[in-house]
Design a protein around this motif. Sequence first.
Motif, PDB file in Angstrom:
ATOM      1  N   ILE A 158       0.844  -1.186   0.000  1.00  0.00           N
ATOM      2  CA  ILE A 158       0.000   0.000   0.000  1.00  0.00           C
ATOM      3  C   ILE A 158       0.887   1.245   0.000  1.00  0.00           C
ATOM      4  CG2 ILE A 158      -0.238   0.077   2.512  1.00  0.00           C
ATOM      5  CD1 ILE A 158      -3.144   1.003   2.058  1.00  0.00           C
ATOM      6  N   VAL A 159       0.486   2.230  -0.802  1.00  0.00           N
ATOM      7  CA  VAL A 159       1.219   3.482  -0.899  1.00  0.00           C
ATOM      8  C   VAL A 159       0.226   4.616  -0.729  1.00  0.00           C
ATOM      9  CG1 VAL A 159       2.615   4.965  -2.415  1.00  0.00           C
ATOM     10  CG2 VAL A 159       2.902   2.486  -2.495  1.00  0.00           C
ATOM     11  N   ARG A 160       0.567   5.588   0.119  1.00  0.00           N
ATOM     12  CA  ARG A 160      -0.261   6.781   0.266  1.00  0.00           C
ATOM     13  C   ARG A 160       0.371   7.895  -0.550  1.00  0.00           C
ATOM     14  NH1 ARG A 160      -1.463  10.556   5.513  1.00  0.00           N
ATOM     15  NH2 ARG A 160      -2.825  12.002   4.407  1.00  0.00           N
ATOM     16  N   LEU A 161      -0.408   8.438  -1.463  1.00  0.00           N
ATOM     17  CA  LEU A 161       0.018   9.534  -2.308  1.00  0.00           C
ATOM     18  C   LEU A 161      -0.732  10.793  -1.889  1.00  0.00           C
ATOM     19  CD1 LEU A 161      -0.423   7.527  -5.622  1.00  0.00           C
ATOM     20  CD2 LEU A 161       1.753   7.965  -4.452  1.00  0.00           C
ATOM     21  N   THR A 162      -0.203  11.948  -2.214  1.00  0.00           N
ATOM     22  CA  THR A 162      -0.880  13.217  -1.946  1.00  0.00           C
ATOM     23  C   THR A 162      -0.969  14.000  -3.237  1.00  0.00           C
ATOM     24  OG1 THR A 162      -0.063  13.308   0.330  1.00  0.00           O
ATOM     25  CG2 THR A 162      -0.795  15.382  -0.640  1.00  0.00           C
ATOM     26  N   LEU A 163      -2.146  14.536  -3.493  1.00  0.00           N
ATOM     27  CA  LEU A 163      -2.341  15.455  -4.613  1.00  0.00           C
ATOM     28  C   LEU A 163      -2.563  16.836  -4.030  1.00  0.00           C
ATOM     29  CD1 LEU A 163      -3.324  12.659  -5.939  1.00  0.00           C
ATOM     30  CD2 LEU A 163      -4.467  14.147  -7.540  1.00  0.00           C
ATOM     31  N   ASP A 164      -1.782  17.802  -4.504  1.00  0.00           N
ATOM     32  CA  ASP A 164      -1.914  19.183  -4.064  1.00  0.00           C
ATOM     33  C   ASP A 164      -1.248  20.076  -5.098  1.00  0.00           C
ATOM     34  OD1 ASP A 164       0.855  18.842  -3.615  1.00  0.00           O
ATOM     35  OD2 ASP A 164       0.645  18.814  -1.439  1.00  0.00           O
ATOM     36  N   ALA A 165      -1.069  21.344  -4.791  1.00  0.00           N
ATOM     37  CA  ALA A 165      -0.469  22.271  -5.754  1.00  0.00           C
ATOM     38  C   ALA A 165       0.959  21.861  -6.123  1.00  0.00           C
ATOM     39  CB  ALA A 165      -0.496  23.694  -5.195  1.00  0.00           C
ATOM     40  N   ALA A 166       1.694  21.295  -5.183  1.00  0.00           N
ATOM     41  CA  ALA A 166       3.075  20.891  -5.447  1.00  0.00           C
ATOM     42  C   ALA A 166       3.167  19.597  -6.248  1.00  0.00           C
ATOM     43  CB  ALA A 166       3.839  20.739  -4.133  1.00  0.00           C
ATOM     44  N   GLN A 167       2.218  18.700  -6.066  1.00  0.00           N
ATOM     45  CA  GLN A 167       2.162  17.413  -6.779  1.00  0.00           C
ATOM     46  C   GLN A 167       0.721  17.204  -7.223  1.00  0.00           C
ATOM     47  OE1 GLN A 167       4.696  15.162  -7.662  1.00  0.00           O
ATOM     48  NE2 GLN A 167       2.998  14.395  -8.847  1.00  0.00           N
ATOM     49  N   PRO A 168       0.320  17.877  -8.333  1.00  0.00           N
ATOM     50  CA  PRO A 168      -1.093  17.872  -8.706  1.00  0.00           C
ATOM     51  C   PRO A 168      -1.579  16.639  -9.467  1.00  0.00           C
ATOM     52  CG  PRO A 168       0.142  19.284 -10.180  1.00  0.00           C
ATOM     53  CD  PRO A 168       1.103  18.806  -9.121  1.00  0.00           C
ATOM     54  N   MET A 169      -0.687  15.701  -9.814  1.00  0.00           N
ATOM     55  CA  MET A 169      -1.114  14.590 -10.651  1.00  0.00           C
ATOM     56  C   MET A 169      -0.488  13.286 -10.181  1.00  0.00           C
ATOM     57  SD  MET A 169      -0.772  14.249 -14.835  1.00  0.00           S
ATOM     58  CE  MET A 169      -1.082  15.979 -15.034  1.00  0.00           C
ATOM     59  N   GLN A 170      -1.326  12.232 -10.129  1.00  0.00           N
ATOM     60  CA  GLN A 170      -0.867  10.890  -9.791  1.00  0.00           C
ATOM     61  C   GLN A 170      -1.615   9.892 -10.669  1.00  0.00           C
ATOM     62  OE1 GLN A 170       1.529  10.043  -7.733  1.00  0.00           O
ATOM     63  NE2 GLN A 170       1.787  11.845  -6.456  1.00  0.00           N
ATOM     64  N   MET A 171      -1.015   8.726 -10.873  1.00  0.00           N
ATOM     65  CA  MET A 171      -1.665   7.689 -11.664  1.00  0.00           C
ATOM     66  C   MET A 171      -1.813   6.412 -10.846  1.00  0.00           C
ATOM     67  SD  MET A 171      -0.680   5.943 -15.309  1.00  0.00           S
ATOM     68  CE  MET A 171       0.301   4.601 -14.663  1.00  0.00           C
ATOM     69  N   ILE A 172      -2.978   5.794 -10.979  1.00  0.00           N
ATOM     70  CA  ILE A 172      -3.227   4.480 -10.393  1.00  0.00           C
ATOM     71  C   ILE A 172      -3.260   3.481 -11.545  1.00  0.00           C
ATOM     72  CG2 ILE A 172      -4.793   3.047  -9.042  1.00  0.00           C
ATOM     73  CD1 ILE A 172      -3.608   5.400  -7.435  1.00  0.00           C
ATOM     74  N   PRO A 173      -2.329   2.525 -11.569  1.00  0.00           N
ATOM     75  CA  PRO A 173      -2.303   1.551 -12.662  1.00  0.00           C
ATOM     76  C   PRO A 173      -3.545   0.650 -12.669  1.00  0.00           C
ATOM     77  CG  PRO A 173      -0.217   1.561 -11.456  1.00  0.00           C
ATOM     78  CD  PRO A 173      -1.203   2.362 -10.648  1.00  0.00           C
ATOM     79  N   ALA A 174      -3.864   0.160 -13.839  1.00  0.00           N
ATOM     80  CA  ALA A 174      -4.994  -0.763 -14.015  1.00  0.00           C
ATOM     81  C   ALA A 174      -4.884  -1.916 -13.023  1.00  0.00           C
ATOM     82  CB  ALA A 174      -5.004  -1.296 -15.442  1.00  0.00           C
ATOM     83  N   GLY A 175      -6.021  -2.278 -12.440  1.00  0.00           N
ATOM     84  CA  GLY A 175      -6.073  -3.431 -11.555  1.00  0.00           C
ATOM     85  C   GLY A 175      -5.678  -3.187 -10.120  1.00  0.00           C
ATOM     86  N   CYS A 176      -5.183  -1.990  -9.787  1.00  0.00           N
ATOM     87  CA  CYS A 176      -4.829  -1.683  -8.397  1.00  0.00           C
ATOM     88  C   CYS A 176      -6.054  -1.159  -7.651  1.00  0.00           C
ATOM     89  CB  CYS A 176      -3.729  -0.617  -8.335  1.00  0.00           C
ATOM     90  SG  CYS A 176      -2.091  -1.223  -8.765  1.00  0.00           S
ATOM     91  N   TRP A 177      -6.164  -1.530  -6.393  1.00  0.00           N
ATOM     92  CA  TRP A 177      -7.201  -0.960  -5.541  1.00  0.00           C
ATOM     93  C   TRP A 177      -6.806   0.472  -5.236  1.00  0.00           C
ATOM     94  CZ3 TRP A 177     -11.641  -3.302  -5.102  1.00  0.00           C
ATOM     95  CH2 TRP A 177     -11.690  -4.691  -5.264  1.00  0.00           C
ATOM     96  N   GLN A 178      -7.803   1.341  -5.099  1.00  0.00           N
ATOM     97  CA  GLN A 178      -7.550   2.737  -4.794  1.00  0.00           C
ATOM     98  C   GLN A 178      -8.657   3.294  -3.914  1.00  0.00           C
ATOM     99  OE1 GLN A 178      -8.113   5.393  -8.307  1.00  0.00           O
ATOM    100  NE2 GLN A 178      -8.539   3.497  -9.416  1.00  0.00           N
ATOM    101  N   ALA A 179      -8.309   4.290  -3.109  1.00  0.00           N
ATOM    102  CA  ALA A 179      -9.257   4.972  -2.235  1.00  0.00           C
ATOM    103  C   ALA A 179      -8.714   6.375  -1.999  1.00  0.00           C
ATOM    104  CB  ALA A 179      -9.411   4.229  -0.913  1.00  0.00           C
ATOM    105  N   ALA A 180      -9.599   7.303  -1.615  1.00  0.00           N
ATOM    106  CA  ALA A 180      -9.162   8.685  -1.423  1.00  0.00           C
ATOM    107  C   ALA A 180     -10.051   9.406  -0.430  1.00  0.00           C
ATOM    108  CB  ALA A 180      -9.169   9.426  -2.761  1.00  0.00           C
ATOM    109  N   CYS A 181      -9.499  10.473   0.154  1.00  0.00           N
ATOM    110  CA  CYS A 181     -10.295  11.393   0.972  1.00  0.00           C
ATOM    111  C   CYS A 181      -9.610  12.747   0.993  1.00  0.00           C
ATOM    112  CB  CYS A 181     -10.523  10.854   2.381  1.00  0.00           C
ATOM    113  SG  CYS A 181      -9.050  10.664   3.368  1.00  0.00           S
TER     114      CYS A 181
END
Length: 154
Positions: A90-113
């Motif tokens: 499991i990896v926690r990513l952050t999207l914000d002004a400094a890092q506005p874009m992330q990709m989740i590869p096909a078939g990976c589970w994902q969740a956000a808040c």
Amino acid sequence: MKDSSILRLIEQFQLSPHPEGGWYREVIRSDLTVKRSDGHQRNAITGIFFLLGKDDKSCWHCVDGADEIWIHLQGAPLSLWRLDPISNEIVRLTLDAAQPMQMIPAGCWQAACSQGAYTLVSCCVGPGFDFEDFKMLRNIPKQCWPEKALRELI
């Protein structure tokens, strides 16, 4: 009762409730179609607006056969989790002004808040999104759940 800024965004972007949580509206669906390696035909790319308020969560879900790019548009930073179904890492990513874009590869589970009052993002899926390729963790047997899936996001 939803915060007035969230209600304003729901109205402005004409958003509807999403099955995984939060609010969305599809805004892009390519006319171009592609044939995936599994033989399914899909639009080349699709895109949505996706809004999460402070009390919303994008519950664990997976899109088979397509990568998903998350793009931060406005509001608080977004916590985005990726869980590889093979390695169970499991990896926690952050999207914000400094890092506005992330990709989740096909078939990976994902969740956000959202990390604040709200977060507005765009999610682009290629090959294009189809609910036929979408599954929610809560809808599969518990014995099949990845052990590292954060229970509060189910």
